[in-house]
Design an enzyme around this catalytic site. Sequence first.
Site, PDB file in Angstrom:
ATOM      1  N   GLY A 440       1.085  -1.240  -0.018  1.00 11.24           N
ATOM      2  CA  GLY A 440       0.040  -0.039  -0.056  1.00 11.24           C
ATOM      3  C   GLY A 440       0.683   1.459   0.047  1.00 11.24           C
ATOM      4  N   HIS A 650      -4.250  -7.614   4.940  1.00 13.68           N
ATOM      5  CA  HIS A 650      -2.950  -7.535   5.095  1.00 13.68           C
ATOM      6  C   HIS A 650      -2.890  -7.842   6.710  1.00 13.68           C
ATOM      7  CE1 HIS A 650       1.261  -6.774   5.505  1.00 13.68           C
ATOM      8  NE2 HIS A 650       0.957  -5.875   6.305  1.00 13.68           N
ATOM      9  N   CYS A 652       0.206  -8.139   9.974  1.00 14.84           N
ATOM     10  CA  CYS A 652       1.622  -7.863  10.066  1.00 14.84           C
ATOM     11  C   CYS A 652       2.350  -8.684  10.888  1.00 14.84           C
ATOM     12  CB  CYS A 652       1.684  -6.291  10.873  1.00 14.84           C
ATOM     13  SG  CYS A 652       1.790  -4.945   9.517  1.00 14.84           S
ATOM     14  N   GLU A 674       3.466 -10.762   6.709  1.00 13.39           N
ATOM     15  CA  GLU A 674       4.936 -10.560   6.977  1.00 13.39           C
ATOM     16  C   GLU A 674       5.174 -12.165   7.137  1.00 13.39           C
ATOM     17  OE1 GLU A 674       5.589  -7.420   9.731  1.00 13.39           O
ATOM     18  OE2 GLU A 674       6.905  -8.991  10.784  1.00 13.39           O
ATOM     19  N   HIS A 703      11.729  -3.745   6.775  1.00 11.93           N
ATOM     20  CA  HIS A 703      12.061  -3.224   7.931  1.00 11.93           C
ATOM     21  C   HIS A 703      13.604  -2.916   7.560  1.00 11.93           C
ATOM     22  CE1 HIS A 703       8.755  -5.535   9.097  1.00 11.93           C
ATOM     23  NE2 HIS A 703       8.434  -4.128   9.561  1.00 11.93           N
ATOM     24  N   CYS A 735       5.463  -5.702   4.046  1.00 15.83           N
ATOM     25  CA  CYS A 735       4.519  -4.697   4.715  1.00 15.83           C
ATOM     26  C   CYS A 735       4.592  -3.432   3.860  1.00 15.83           C
ATOM     27  CB  CYS A 735       5.035  -4.266   6.105  1.00 15.83           C
ATOM     28  SG  CYS A 735       3.555  -3.606   6.936  1.00 15.83           S
TER      29      CYS A 735
HETATM   30  N1  GLN Z   1      -1.411  -0.582   3.807  1.00 13.53           N
HETATM   31  C1  GLN Z   1      -0.568  -0.184   4.901  1.00 13.53           C
HETATM   32  C2  GLN Z   1       0.899   0.376   4.376  1.00 13.53           C
HETATM   33  O1  GLN Z   1       1.385  -0.181   3.357  1.00 13.53           O
HETATM   34  C3  GLN Z   1      -0.295  -1.218   5.678  1.00 13.53           C
HETATM   35  C4  GLN Z   1       0.601  -0.949   6.981  1.00 13.53           C
HETATM   36  C5  GLN Z   1       0.768  -2.118   7.978  1.00 13.53           C
HETATM   37  O2  GLN Z   1       0.488  -3.061   7.921  1.00 13.53           O
HETATM   38  N2  GLN Z   1       1.309  -1.746   9.083  1.00 13.53           N
HETATM   39  O3  GLN Z   1       1.548   1.281   4.954  1.00 13.53           O
HETATM   40 ZN    ZN Z   2       2.088  -4.897   7.699  1.00 13.48          ZN
END
Ligand code: GLN
Ligand code: ZN
Length: 764
Positions: A440, A650, A652, A674, A703, A735
């Site tokens: 995203g 999604h 995390c 993730e 990250h 992510c």
């Molecule tokens: N759609 C969000 C992004 O891409 C998802 C962020 C997340 O999962 N922490 O930033």
């Molecule tokens: Zn995420």
Amino acid sequence: MKTSVVGFPRIGALRELKFASEKYFRKEISLQELESCAGDLRARHITEQSSAGIDFIPCNDFSFYDGMLDTAVLVNAVPARYRKLNLPPLDTYFAMARGYQGEAGDVRALAMKKWFNTNYHYIVPEIDDDTEIKLAGTKPFDEFEEAKNILEKAGGNGCAKPVLTGPFTFLKLARFTGGKNAADFAEDVASVFTAVVSRLEKAGAQWIQFDEPALVFDLTAADKELFCTIYRKLLAARGVSKILLQTYFGDIRDCFGEVCSLGFDGIGLDFVEGKKSLELVEGCPSFPSGTVLFAGLVNGKNIWRNDYQKTVDIMEKLCKKTDNIAVSTSCSLLHVPYTLENEKKMKDEYKKYFAFAAEKLRELADLRDICQSDNPRQQESYVSNRKLFETVRPGLDEAVRKRCASVRQEDFTRLPEFAVREKIQKQRFNLPLLPTTTIGSFPQTSDVKANRSAFRKGEITENQYISFNRKKIADCIAFQEKTGLDVLVHGEYERNDMVEYFGECLDGYIFTERAWVQSYGTRCVKPPVVWGDVSRAKPMTVSWSQYAKSLTDKPVKGMLTGPVTILNWSFPREDIALKDCAMQIALAIRDEVLDLEAAGISVIQIDEAALREKLPLRKSDWEEDYLSWAIPAFRLVHSGVKPETQIHTHMCYSEFTDIIPAIDNMDADVITFEASRSDLQILDALKANNFKTEVGPGVYDIHSPRVPSVEEIAAALRKMLDKIPSGKLWVNPDCGLKTRGTPETEASLANLVAAARIVREELK
Ligand code: GLN
Ligand code: ZN
């Protein structure tokens, strides 16, 4: 009756410690300057608690990064790779916390995990077979000495109570990298803590608090044995200091009997989150005489004022069992912001409903005075509190309530069923095998932040703000097309944060200026506050997505945050059930989903990044207390779309191996998550559970600024294909890319597309 605080926020009302630490990391200030800032903060916090009338004032609850990490260092659990750097002690400590890259070497940080059911992250201690557990530091003694002196000088109320992470919790949360386990180290860890107690005793500590939140988990016989072994030893060696066993985040139903019989001088129970705490005390034949019950009644995790009537009711029940009670916070106040006094813009009509950490100190003192008086319910503070709770709290919305009540059972089910939709969507989108996409957000570079902040300050017009973001979106779409991604995104340039953005758009939310809460290390978050019933006044994201779609023939994903994540990362209202609030948010997001669909957006992603976070700590509570409404809330969001609209979600945190059926039951069409740091273990679990939803396990770790090679990504994909049918596998990063720089993002995504193409060829 006495008052006790389990722990106090340490970052500073204005995040002083954050800024000082970050300056220290950048080598802009000396160690001495950093330490002096920390010392000032500790002094301020102790003095503030003393003047508010707190009797048991925590010390050693301070940390430069994290309390678990402090404990690891205290017991000498510093892995060899950090020692080898040969850095000064505090820098070795920061190397464990944040990793180190420099002249002395190159090491990654220790793992970080969520602290129980909070959004605070602790550093996971690492113990191998050669770790020599011994007392290796003086932090608790230094901070006790310091606190004692501050209190003596001030001549005020209260005694300094050193706080230690309990040995049981420490061992339960540590990672054992060799063949040995927690029980193998129990003896040594108990010896260290025995030494700590005796040294604190000599220094004059009247009370010593051991934090043992791990006792609120489901406990096995072996866990209980471990706990009892350690504390039998510890308590046998105790001299004049009194030992308080402090538990929180739940009740200790599995070991309450053992806890009562071990002979603690104080037992701290959480009556806010501990569903059975009251029942346990009322049900026991007699509470151990001579033991002080530290009754955790003032919520350490939420910011609403305490309802004195409810609290006094519980106190009266407890008094029937023991007359030895201290009124306490339910857990450390680390999880709430510092003070309402810094909220200059918040109107008084709102403010009177809240109590941050500083205000909670006053509540504790009030409650003590109320309970000690002959006519508790005639005390002035009680009466005025009653008035607040008796008036109908504003913020409720009839229309929202009506709408929630009219939701029917069938609204939770999307039709036709997944298998039918999957075929329809394959035909509609005609994507290649292993379709590529992103999660995203694209890099939030300084120009993006500057544009937002200029708009907020009124320095630019709305049109200027919008055109800048549109330019960004256009560049982002052009890049994705050029790179060859299959399902595109608009980049989320308009969002500061995935929850705050929606909070600001939704009715029923209010915002704070300085209500920061530590999330990890020097990082803080400012959760929005659910003020009342939540609803959507107007579309929140449609124009951005629509604009992005107008620029390309490829599908563009609409991007939303799901109801459970929005709720989990807010301060919820306490007199509205979480379940109801989740449904309200779900209906608001549902409207957005339908608007996106009507605007021609064919793929919609609803992020549930924090779905796992509030999963109850006890397995037996999972379904009833959480999953039974969290999963339906998500289903309600998307059940109204057409079969050919593709719903993505999604998540995390990949530790959801144990709730895979629940996740499949969210009934999305595609889920990305993730995975690159978890050795793809989750794939086995997906296979074992016959997971139906199409999946995009992240193929690289966002990250880190590192650019993954084509071959590395291709290899990851081949491994995934061992477990996941090729028709169900998506290719995407871990992510969102928000925190990354542009060059590494572009390089990584180009490699991702190249790798997908290679593996696609192999499949032919
Ligand atoms: N759609 C969000 C992004 O891409 C998802 C962020 C997340 O999962 N922490 O930033
Ligand atoms: Zn995420």
